[in-house]
Design an enzyme around this catalytic site. Structure first.
Site: not given
Ligand SMILES: *[C@@H]1O[C@H](CO)[C@@H](O)[C@H](O)[C@H]1NC(C)=O
Length: 143
Positions: A11-12
């Site tokens: 997700s980063t």
């Protein structure tokens, strides 16, 4: 000179791949993206605005945002200067991506292989190989 930024991870650094797959782990609703340029809108990024890899592309004077490989808005012409295969919720282990039915890490590698072959079709072997060898490859994954 970095001709392209190629990104793998979770997700980063997911700029919208999860939005194209069947998972509950999405960021296509407010307040995600509320500070994204003027009139912020959900960007399918897990952020109020841009993510680190967007700023990295901008720092190399390539462009302000990185495209998600699975986003149908984009094609190989866009991906030739940067692309992200990242999927929120994934991990190094298959068991991690299984939890929320996201893209397993091995599948990100498969997409990368497919990308390389599209890039060779688009630029020709020599230019594509040069681009791949000079590009920044970036991995951000925590689980
Ligand atoms: C993860 O899944 C893929 C596809 O099913 C398989 O090829 C691979 O061996 C698995 N990796 C591990 C460490 O089990």
């Amino acid at each position: 000179m970095v001709p392209a930024v190629i990104v793998f991870g979770d997700s980063t650094v997911d700029p919208g791949n999860n939005n194209q797959i069947s998972t509950v782990l999405k960021s296509n609703f407010a307040p995600y993206g509320r500070d994204y340029f003027v009139g912020g809108q959900p960007t399918r990024r897990f952020s109020n605005g841009r993510i680190a890899t967007d700023f990295i592309l901008e720092a190399f004077r390539i462009k302000p945002v990185i495209p998600a490989y699975l986003d149908p808005k984009y094609d190989i012409r866009d991906f030739a200067t940067g692309v992200s295969f990242a999927s929120a919720g994934t991990g190094y282990d298959n068991a991690t991506s299984d939890v929320l039915s996201v893209i397993p890490f091995w599948k990100e590698m498969e997409y990368y292989r497919e990308y390389q072959s599209k890039l060779r079709g688009y630029l020709g072997n020599d230019k594509a190989n040069h681009l791949l060898s000079e590009s920044l490859h970036l991995l951000s994954i925590g689980s």
